[in-house]
Design a protein around this motif. Structure first.
Motif, mmCIF file in Angstrom:
data_model
loop_
_atom_site.group_PDB
_atom_site.id
_atom_site.type_symbol
_atom_site.label_atom_id
_atom_site.label_comp_id
_atom_site.label_asym_id
_atom_site.label_seq_id
_atom_site.Cartn_x
_atom_site.Cartn_y
_atom_site.Cartn_z
ATOM 1 N N ASN A 141 45.136 15.755 86.471
ATOM 2 C CA ASN A 141 45.229 14.329 86.166
ATOM 3 C C ASN A 141 46.316 13.987 85.139
ATOM 4 O O ASN A 141 46.509 12.821 84.820
ATOM 5 C CB ASN A 141 43.871 13.759 85.733
ATOM 6 N N LYS A 185 46.422 14.431 81.946
ATOM 7 C CA LYS A 185 45.946 13.976 80.642
ATOM 8 C C LYS A 185 45.818 15.142 79.670
ATOM 9 O O LYS A 185 45.510 16.265 80.060
ATOM 10 C CB LYS A 185 44.573 13.319 80.771
ATOM 11 N N TYR A 216 43.755 16.554 76.242
ATOM 12 C CA TYR A 216 42.451 16.436 75.604
ATOM 13 C C TYR A 216 42.440 17.294 74.345
ATOM 14 O O TYR A 216 42.918 18.428 74.363
ATOM 15 C CB TYR A 216 41.328 16.926 76.532
ATOM 16 N N HIS A 260 30.933 14.025 79.973
ATOM 17 C CA HIS A 260 32.288 13.473 79.884
ATOM 18 C C HIS A 260 33.293 14.410 80.557
ATOM 19 O O HIS A 260 34.168 13.962 81.312
ATOM 20 C CB HIS A 260 32.669 13.239 78.421
ATOM 21 N N GLU A 292 35.686 13.791 83.900
ATOM 22 C CA GLU A 292 37.140 13.941 83.898
ATOM 23 C C GLU A 292 37.607 15.030 84.869
ATOM 24 O O GLU A 292 38.806 15.265 85.006
ATOM 25 C CB GLU A 292 37.631 14.274 82.481
#
Length: 102
Positions: A35, A37, A39, A86, A90
């Motif tokens: 994705n 992203k 983290y 969470h 994701e």
């Protein structure tokens, strides 16, 4: 992937594939190739990430964390489940039924 479902202490979790993880000053940071992203898992999130390299029940994971950190069992369970939900949302963590999966 589980969507809008809660996970329980009996569920087993394990790392999803396609993530680049690194230690930065005692905290884990991750890039999801899927994705795009970044983290910051932090120290305890990094400990959880390392602990789920192989499938492990969430109950066992909570027990392991309680040995290492001074935390109440209910509080630990709530935080671990919330964190993992969470991560599942994701696409970073997988939930399975068998702790002994290869």
């Amino acid at each position: 992937m589980i969507n809008h479902e809660t996970i329980s202490l009996q569920d087993c979790v394990y790392q999803g594939k396609g993530n680049i993880v690194s230690d930065m000053g005692g905290e884990k940071v991750m890039l999801s190739v899927q994705n795009g992203k970044y983290y910051n898992l932090g120290e305890i999130g990094g400990k959880i990430w390392d602990s789920i390299e192989n499938p492990i029940s969430i109950g066992r994971l909570v027990s392991t964390l309680m040995l290492e950190y001074d935390v109440d069992q209910n509080e630990c369970e709530q935080h671990v489940i919330s964190f993992l939900e969470h991560m599942v949302g994701e696409g970073l963590v997988q939930v399975g039924a068998d702790e002994h999966r290869e």
